[in-house]
Design an enzyme around this catalytic site. Structure first.
Site, PDB file in Angstrom:
ATOM      1  CE  LYS A 141      -2.653   2.442  -3.258  1.00 55.61           C
ATOM      2  NZ  LYS A 141      -2.343   2.750  -4.672  1.00 55.61           N
ATOM      3  CG  ASP A 181      -0.442  -0.403  -4.747  1.00 56.75           C
ATOM      4  OD1 ASP A 181      -0.638   0.527  -5.525  1.00 56.75           O
ATOM      5  OD2 ASP A 181       0.592  -0.456  -4.036  1.00 56.75           O
TER       6      ASP A 181
HETATM    7  N1  GLU Z   1      -2.702   0.707  -7.396  1.00 60.53           N
HETATM    8  C1  GLU Z   1      -2.828   1.395  -8.638  1.00 60.53           C
HETATM    9  C2  GLU Z   1      -2.452   2.852  -8.462  1.00 60.53           C
HETATM   10  O1  GLU Z   1      -1.582   3.146  -7.664  1.00 60.53           O
HETATM   11  C3  GLU Z   1      -4.172   1.179  -9.305  1.00 60.53           C
HETATM   12  C4  GLU Z   1      -5.361   1.556  -8.498  1.00 60.53           C
HETATM   13  C5  GLU Z   1      -6.711   1.175  -9.103  1.00 60.53           C
HETATM   14  O2  GLU Z   1      -6.748   0.575 -10.169  1.00 60.53           O
HETATM   15  O3  GLU Z   1      -7.720   1.495  -8.471  1.00 60.53           O
HETATM   16  O4  GLU Z   1      -2.935   3.738  -9.110  1.00 60.53           O
END
Ligand code: GLU
Length: 461
Positions: A141, A181
């Site tokens: 992340k 996100d």
């Molecule tokens: N931000 C999204 C999540 O919390 C998607 C992350 C992604 O597609 O890599 O899962």
């Protein structure tokens, strides 16, 4: 606060409980002041105690001690120049948490609240979420404490370029694949991909997901988190002889997740009566008109109270947490972490809510979850319920690898089957550990097992 029925456990359970408590204590000691990260670890680890009674070899191999420590944390300066010519400096983050089952995968969040604790909690959750999808993606992340609100397009572009000028050194289609996100959508991914391509002199489309459809993006990726949330929740309702049909639904947020959850829930016969943003919520007893919301949020990038300009019969209430005072059958928190606290949970339960399913990451506090579960309300935890977004990102990676584009229907069908499987695996894991119907515990255990097995096979690394 263990979310598991302690009375059912035998004497052997002490090993697991002691081990888990020891690691939680270490995490609190080592990550002082990082409340969100501590809470995320506490929630997951407290579900896992019975696993270590069955698998003492995991204790010996230090699986948990290794799991709670990110493999790598990158922290960097993001300087940029605003439209007035003033130099601005933000802080950028990327946490590469766990790569046991695949390349690091997870979104980037641009929001003033972003700090090490938030990125770490999100990265930690992502490990289990990604594992639950059944696809080969590890957990990561990132983001920045940058506030996109009120910035011009050019400012957003300059920020994204500066951010990528550092991030590009640490990512790659087989190493780490960021996506969106909060505060990062198609526009930001486009700017970041364009800059990555320029400075790396490569057209590795699989380095980012959530791309535009003309340069390697996947159909249905935009809809995937919201649609997936509803598919998962429908499965949970079905298992309990319920459905979305004719139910009153309250959805917080008005971003990507909330908009597509509203669309799918409405298609399944529900009436969505409220949506919100960080200033307040709108209530429309006739059911939200999604075309109006999309125009405000996706085109004008405006505030949710502008809904009243098109639908004067709706109500607007200042203060976003008050949305949980609306009586509903199903609540889908799709805004942000910690938005359902103890008090809101009590109000929801008192108003007879039948199911709460999380579209945002960790929207319910630990105290709220305890109240919801003790009241016997169906609970779909974020890492299972909102996994559709990242699952579809993994499908985007596959299409990029094959240089193919699947149709909307093909992707949507795969998404539905992934969400059904997540529910099935979580509910079976819950059953196996004597916690029938406890999807929170089941999701944590099912997500953990695959990662733990992979870590066991790969040695102490
Ligand atoms: N931000 C999204 C999540 O919390 C998607 C992350 C992604 O597609 O890599 O899962």
């Amino acid at each position: 606060m263990y979310y598991i029925n302690k009375n059912k456990k035998g004497a052997g359970s002490m090993i697991g409980e002691q081990y888990v408590q020891k690691v939680i204590d270490q995490v609190k000691q080592r990550n002082k002041g990082e409340k969100e990260f501590q809470d995320a670890v506490t929630e997951v680890l407290n579900s896992l105690a019975p696993v270590f009674d069955k698998h003492p070899e995991y204790v010996q191999e230090g699986i948990l001690e290794r799991l709670v420590e990110p493999e790598r944390q990158i922290l960097f300066r993001v300087p940029w120049v605003d439209d007035n010519g003033t130099v601005q400096v933000n802080r950028g983050f990327r946490i590469q948490f766990n790569s046991a089952i695949g390349p690091y995968k997870g979104g980037l969040r641009f929001h003033p609240s972003v700090n090490a604790s938030i990125v770490k909690f999100l990265g930690f959750e992502q490990i289990f979420k990604n594992s639950l999808t059944g696809l080969p993606i590890g957990g990561g992340k990132g983001g920045a404490d940058f506030n996109p609100k009120g910035k011009s397009d050019r400012e957003i572009m300059r920020f994204c370029q500066s951010f990528m000028s550092e991030l590009c050194k640490h990512i790659g289609p087989n190493l780490d694949v960021p996506a969106g996100d909060i505060g990062v959508g198609g526009r930001e991914i486009g700017y970041m991909y364009g800059y990555y391509k320029k400075i790396r002199s490569t057209n590795d489309q699989g380095v980012l997901t959530g791309k535009g459809l003309t340069f390697g993006g996947s159909l249905a990726r935009t809809e995937a988190t919201g649609f997936g949330l509803v598919y998962f929740t429908e499965e949970m309702l079905k298992d309990n002889n319920l459905s979305f049909n004719r139910k009153t639904v309250v959805i917080s947020g008005s971003g990507n997740v909330a908009i597509y959850a509203t669309q799918k829930a409405t298609e399944l016969g529900a009436k969505v009566v409220a949506l919100s943003d960080s200033n307040g919520y709108i209530y429309d007893e006739n059911g939200i008109n999604l075309d109006v919301v999309r125009e405000i949020k996706e085109v004008k990038r405006g505030r949710i109270k502008e809904y009243l300009e098109s639908v004067p019969s709706a109500k607007y209430v200042e203060g976003c947490t008050k949305i949980w005072e609306i009586k509903c059958d199903i609540a889908l928190p799709c805004a942000t972490q910690g938005e359902i606290n103890e008090e809101s949970a009590k109000i929801l339960v008192g108003n007879g809510v039948k199911a709460i399913s999380e579209g945002a990451n960790m929207p319910s506090t630990l105290e709220a979850i305890e109240i919801i579960q003790n009241a016997g309300i169906l609970f779909g935890p974020a890492k299972a319920a909102n996994a559709g977004g990242v699952a579809c990102s993994a499908l985007e990676m596959s299409q990029n690898g094959m240089r193919l584009s699947w149709t909307f229907e093909e992707v949507d069908e795969k998404l539905q089957s992934i969400m059904k499987n997540i529910y099935k695996n979580a509910s079976e894991a819950a059953k196996e550990y004597g916690e029938v119907g406890n999807i929170l515990v089941g999701a944590n255990i099912a997500g953990f097992m695959k990662v733990a097995e992979a870590m066991m096979s790969q040695g102490i690394v």
